[in-house]
Scaffold this active site. Structure first.
Site, PDB file in Angstrom:
ATOM      1  N   CYS A  73       0.859  -1.185   0.000  1.00 15.35           N
ATOM      2  CA  CYS A  73       0.000   0.000   0.000  1.00 15.35           C
ATOM      3  C   CYS A  73       0.899   1.241   0.000  1.00 15.35           C
ATOM      4  CB  CYS A  73      -0.875  -0.024   1.258  1.00 15.35           C
ATOM      5  SG  CYS A  73      -2.121   1.249   1.324  1.00 15.35           S
ATOM      6  N   HIS A  74       0.584   2.204  -0.862  1.00 19.65           N
ATOM      7  CA  HIS A  74       1.381   3.423  -0.947  1.00 19.65           C
ATOM      8  C   HIS A  74       1.257   4.260   0.320  1.00 19.65           C
ATOM      9  CE1 HIS A  74       0.978   2.448  -5.241  1.00 19.65           C
ATOM     10  NE2 HIS A  74       2.168   3.011  -5.329  1.00 19.65           N
ATOM     11  N   GLU A 111      -7.055   3.647   3.576  1.00 23.61           N
ATOM     12  CA  GLU A 111      -6.975   4.442   4.805  1.00 23.61           C
ATOM     13  C   GLU A 111      -8.341   4.561   5.462  1.00 23.61           C
ATOM     14  OE1 GLU A 111      -3.316   5.142   2.557  1.00 23.61           O
ATOM     15  OE2 GLU A 111      -5.412   5.048   1.957  1.00 23.61           O
ATOM     16  N   ASP A 125     -12.345  -3.773  22.094  1.00 21.38           N
ATOM     17  CA  ASP A 125     -11.384  -3.898  23.193  1.00 21.38           C
ATOM     18  C   ASP A 125     -11.889  -3.218  24.462  1.00 21.38           C
ATOM     19  OD1 ASP A 125      -8.775  -4.615  24.308  1.00 21.38           O
ATOM     20  OD2 ASP A 125      -8.384  -2.450  24.255  1.00 21.38           O
TER      21      ASP A 125
END
Length: 151
Positions: A73-74, A111, A125
């Site tokens: 991934c860039h 992203e 969590d």
């Protein structure tokens, strides 16, 4: 496969020929609770802190680290990240939505998806002490704008 060269080796795609344009991606996901657990967290306050604010920070951090988490991934500049945590009282769930913007020669879909995923994992969590049967589901790209293909 666009990330595999003629020899079968992985590589990062050359995007240097693409135009730098404004690109925006929106992603969404859902965290599903049972009724009792939802009642305990719907104020966003837990013994581990504020659920909404912590999930937003986690998602922002996740989006910024996407190229380190996803091979090939860039690494691109991020101009803006917005994350919302929306209550769905009827379904006893929280919807997380991220919007990520850049001016670059590749998009920010990964992203936006990473932001949603890390936000959802953060919520899990923070709530797992209440119930370990919480479900993270339906993480998906809602829309993208900019570049050659708008969907």
């Amino acid at each position: 496969m666009s990330h595999i060269n003629k020899k079968g080796d992985p590589y990062i795609i050359d995007i240097s020929h693409k135009d730098v344009t404004e690109r925006v991606a929106v992603a969404s996901g859902e965290i599903k609770f049972d009724k009792e657990t939802y009642k305990k967290i719907k104020s966003f306050e837990t013994k581990k802190g504020n659920l909404e604010k912590t999930a937003i920070i986690g998602g922002i951090m996740g989006a910024k680290e996407t190229s380190r988490l996803i091979p090939l991934c860039h690494n691109i500049p991020i101009n803006h990240i917005n994350i919302e945590v929306i209550k769905n009282e009827k379904k006893f769930s929280l919807i997380v939505q991220s919007t990520v913007k850049t001016n670059a020669n590749t998009g920010v879909e990964m992203e936006a998806l990473t932001a949603v995923t890390i936000s959802c994992l953060t919520i899990y969590d923070m709530c797992k002490y209440l119930n370990k049967k919480i479900k993270i589901q339906n993480i998906h790209l809602v829309s993208k704008k900019g570049g050659k293909s708008n969907i």
